[in-house]
Scaffold this active site. Sequence first.
Site, PDB file in Angstrom:
ATOM      1  N   VAL A  76       0.958  -1.293   0.030  1.00 33.73           N
ATOM      2  CA  VAL A  76       0.141  -0.016  -0.033  1.00 33.73           C
ATOM      3  C   VAL A  76       0.912   1.056   0.090  1.00 33.73           C
ATOM      4  O   VAL A  76       0.025   2.185  -0.013  1.00 33.73           O
ATOM      5  CB  VAL A  76      -0.911   0.028   1.093  1.00 33.73           C
ATOM      6  CG1 VAL A  76      -1.958  -1.131   1.083  1.00 33.73           C
ATOM      7  CG2 VAL A  76      -0.283  -0.071   2.543  1.00 33.73           C
TER       8      VAL A  76
ATOM      9  N   ASP B  31       6.835  15.181  12.804  1.00 36.38           N
ATOM     10  CA  ASP B  31       6.698  15.378  11.499  1.00 36.38           C
ATOM     11  C   ASP B  31       5.057  15.314  11.277  1.00 36.38           C
ATOM     12  O   ASP B  31       4.526  14.485  10.336  1.00 36.38           O
ATOM     13  CB  ASP B  31       7.132  13.975  10.895  1.00 36.38           C
ATOM     14  CG  ASP B  31       7.035  13.885   9.165  1.00 36.38           C
ATOM     15  OD1 ASP B  31       7.017  15.098   8.693  1.00 36.38           O
ATOM     16  OD2 ASP B  31       7.256  13.201   8.619  1.00 36.38           O
TER      17      ASP B  31
ATOM     18  N   ARG C 132       5.166   3.201   0.052  1.00 34.52           N
ATOM     19  CA  ARG C 132       6.704   2.879   0.204  1.00 34.52           C
ATOM     20  C   ARG C 132       6.952   4.110   1.126  1.00 34.52           C
ATOM     21  O   ARG C 132       6.961   5.301   0.655  1.00 34.52           O
ATOM     22  CB  ARG C 132       7.293   2.879  -1.049  1.00 34.52           C
ATOM     23  CG  ARG C 132       7.165   1.701  -1.695  1.00 34.52           C
ATOM     24  CD  ARG C 132       7.903   1.506  -3.034  1.00 34.52           C
ATOM     25  NE  ARG C 132       7.471   0.192  -3.791  1.00 34.52           N
ATOM     26  CZ  ARG C 132       7.818  -0.929  -3.657  1.00 34.52           C
ATOM     27  NH1 ARG C 132       8.836  -1.380  -2.720  1.00 34.52           N
ATOM     28  NH2 ARG C 132       7.472  -1.884  -4.489  1.00 34.52           N
ATOM     29  N   GLY C 133       7.476   3.633   2.459  1.00 35.49           N
ATOM     30  CA  GLY C 133       7.719   4.828   3.469  1.00 35.49           C
ATOM     31  C   GLY C 133       9.182   5.366   3.286  1.00 35.49           C
ATOM     32  O   GLY C 133       9.990   4.970   2.478  1.00 35.49           O
TER      33      GLY C 133
ATOM     34  N   ILE D 293       9.046  -0.717   3.012  1.00 35.46           N
ATOM     35  CA  ILE D 293       7.780  -1.054   2.246  1.00 35.46           C
ATOM     36  C   ILE D 293       6.671  -1.193   3.244  1.00 35.46           C
ATOM     37  O   ILE D 293       6.974  -1.563   4.382  1.00 35.46           O
ATOM     38  CB  ILE D 293       7.887  -2.130   1.445  1.00 35.46           C
ATOM     39  CG1 ILE D 293       9.110  -2.086   0.420  1.00 35.46           C
ATOM     40  CG2 ILE D 293       6.439  -2.515   0.584  1.00 35.46           C
ATOM     41  CD1 ILE D 293       9.535  -3.268  -0.190  1.00 35.46           C
ATOM     42  N   VAL D 294       5.352  -0.777   2.734  1.00 36.06           N
ATOM     43  CA  VAL D 294       4.308  -0.793   3.982  1.00 36.06           C
ATOM     44  C   VAL D 294       3.171  -1.796   3.127  1.00 36.06           C
ATOM     45  O   VAL D 294       2.958  -1.595   1.970  1.00 36.06           O
ATOM     46  CB  VAL D 294       3.600   0.663   3.834  1.00 36.06           C
ATOM     47  CG1 VAL D 294       2.447   0.495   4.657  1.00 36.06           C
ATOM     48  CG2 VAL D 294       4.592   1.779   4.502  1.00 36.06           C
TER      49      VAL D 294
ATOM     50  N   PHE E 175      11.832   4.499   5.045  1.00 37.65           N
ATOM     51  CA  PHE E 175      12.848   3.500   5.079  1.00 37.65           C
ATOM     52  C   PHE E 175      12.292   2.221   4.778  1.00 37.65           C
ATOM     53  O   PHE E 175      13.120   1.224   4.882  1.00 37.65           O
ATOM     54  CB  PHE E 175      12.853   3.511   6.527  1.00 37.65           C
ATOM     55  CG  PHE E 175      13.619   4.896   7.315  1.00 37.65           C
ATOM     56  CD1 PHE E 175      14.522   5.584   6.676  1.00 37.65           C
ATOM     57  CD2 PHE E 175      12.841   5.385   8.471  1.00 37.65           C
ATOM     58  CE1 PHE E 175      15.040   6.739   7.048  1.00 37.65           C
ATOM     59  CE2 PHE E 175      13.287   6.532   8.900  1.00 37.65           C
ATOM     60  CZ  PHE E 175      14.494   7.250   8.190  1.00 37.65           C
TER      61      PHE E 175
END
Length: 692
Positions: free
Chosen positions: A10, A128, A12-13, A17-18, A15
């Site tokens: 769902v 953030d 890519r953050g 993959i999500v 650091f």
Amino acid sequence: MEKYERIRVVGRGAFGIVHLCLRKADQKLVIIKQIPVEQMTKEERQAAQNECQVLKLLNHPNVIEYYENFLEDKALMIAMEYAPGGTLAEFIQKRCNSLLEEETILHFFVQILLALHHVHTHLILHRDLKTQNILLDKHRMVVKIGDFGISKILSSKSKAYTVVGTPCYISPELCEGKPYNQKSDIWALGCVLYELASLKRAFEAANLPALVLKIMSGTFAPISDRYSPELRQLVLSLLSLEPAQRPPLSHIMAQPLCIRALLNLHTDVGSVRMRRAEKSVAPSNTGSRTTSVRCRGIPRGPVRPAIPPPLSSVYAWGGGLGTPLRLPMLNTEVVQVAAGRTQKAGVTRSGRLILWEAPPLGAGGGSLLPGAVEQPQPQFISRFLEGQSGVTIKHVACGDFFTACLTDRGIIMTFGSGSNGCLGHGSLTDISQPTIVEALLGYEMVQVACGASHVLALSTERELFAWGRGDSGRLGLGTRESHSCPQQVPMPPGQEAQRVVCGIDSSMILTVPGQALACGSNRFNKLGLDHLSLGEEPVPHQQVEEALSFTLLGSAPLDQEPLLSIDLGTAHSAAVTASGDCYTFGSNQHGQLGTNTRRGSRAPCKVQGLEGIKMAMVACGDAFTVAIGAESEVYSWGKGARGRLGRRDEDAGLPRPVQLDETHPYTVTSVSCCHGNTLLAVRSVTDEPVPP
């Protein structure tokens, strides 16, 4: 991963993959962040570990829940709650230009507020906070903040010195290299609230240096006037440049605006929505109490009107408008108006500048059908002056083709024609957008007034400044020279200015005890500078034709009675005394003195026909006068051509009433005349029912 079943990627953050996964034990959807450890730097591994550490500490319905973390295939896996409603940023983007209701904004905002309060209570800084990191449940009613990858747990020995976070949400102190603290999170909270109210970011620019410049100067466009003053003020306080001026979270939650939303949140979240038939309410027979505001309009009675009155109305006449025309409004309350040669401007209660302009050619409203013989009624369109960076306007003044406005922080801005140096920027250049008069930035200004081509401004310390055209001595500087930059004006000893007024070629000051001083052209004794006793006429050699410096009025009774209101026309002036009497002086060629005679006297005269009526305000045009009574009666007299008097009469040497198209009681809040035009603002006054 034997406990989970991968469904899809769902995102890519920063650091890794999500993944969206299914937890086999209870068939619940969860999010798993897969963070490859081997390729990560020491700082990145620390950030990943930090997120786990932070999530373990937090337990709040508005914070993404942490389940567990484990190692698999040389990657750190973090399992956490899934929010199926997407991000708040996506929700805002789908709104296009359809603004959210204030109730919806506050519903989201107080949840973010509670979440951030929970985070700060555990001595954690988010660092953030942004709409992309705020998630929604499937009904898009519950907010959850997440992504604590760069959060910082504060200890007595650590300070968050690193500049992290999304640039658009970075606070001014971070731009200066100062430590990140809780007030920096509150700045980001203000950015999120602004985004909810405006559907756009508070600070955006083409490149990072330009963005930093905007953030450092606190320049952002005001939110829509449809929102309450309390919400607008909350945005301004959260986005204060000084961290100390940003309210702590506990103070924000204690504000009435947020308390109501918090109460609704705790009583309504999870409730089942039901339709409820509204019962008709029988009209009340209770009487109404008299309001303390003196007003005009329909007779008062026990029956309240079915349609609520508008917050305010602004009328214009003159310049071809034979009777008062109600100008279009933008669902706001106008508290002050100013007329120029071509401009019609007003200030709203929420501090925005509103302008009325003729529609562009071909836009309709100004053309006649074939065979029509009557002239069409002139039309106007209203608009807010855009491009203002979070400033709140509290006063506006208009000259010939230029405008000056005063902000709530005591800053004067000018725009329009730069001829004669009347913009105060040191040049004769025209400027289309309000621009700060930089020479006055060291002073806190409280009032500004515009003549045809010059300006007077007054500071909180009663320092007086003037600039623009200088002939006839209208600037009060002792010379006839013009100046394109503000010049400090010397005041006579013992005199303290309270209010400034500008005319075509002259200026006047009201002092604290109600005395008046004037400079500039005294033609026809329109400034009252001739030394005259009551009923006396000066011999020619005693007549004062002009004054280069501010001089006390010398014509009785103007030099004897305290003055409440005064205004300068082209060739005459008018004043209201503390006792409510109206006096006029100067030329009476068109009956503008209100004496029913065109005699050529230089002595001030009391306006006839107003006996028994206490006056409160007065305004002068080129050859006519408008006066407002203490009970909001409106009178006009003088030259009647092109609708100057607001009625179909020709010239009228005596005051006659001006009829306004108001169906509710009202009070006049502001009036302004310039050349042949008049602007007048009224506020509706509604009677509240007497409580049983």
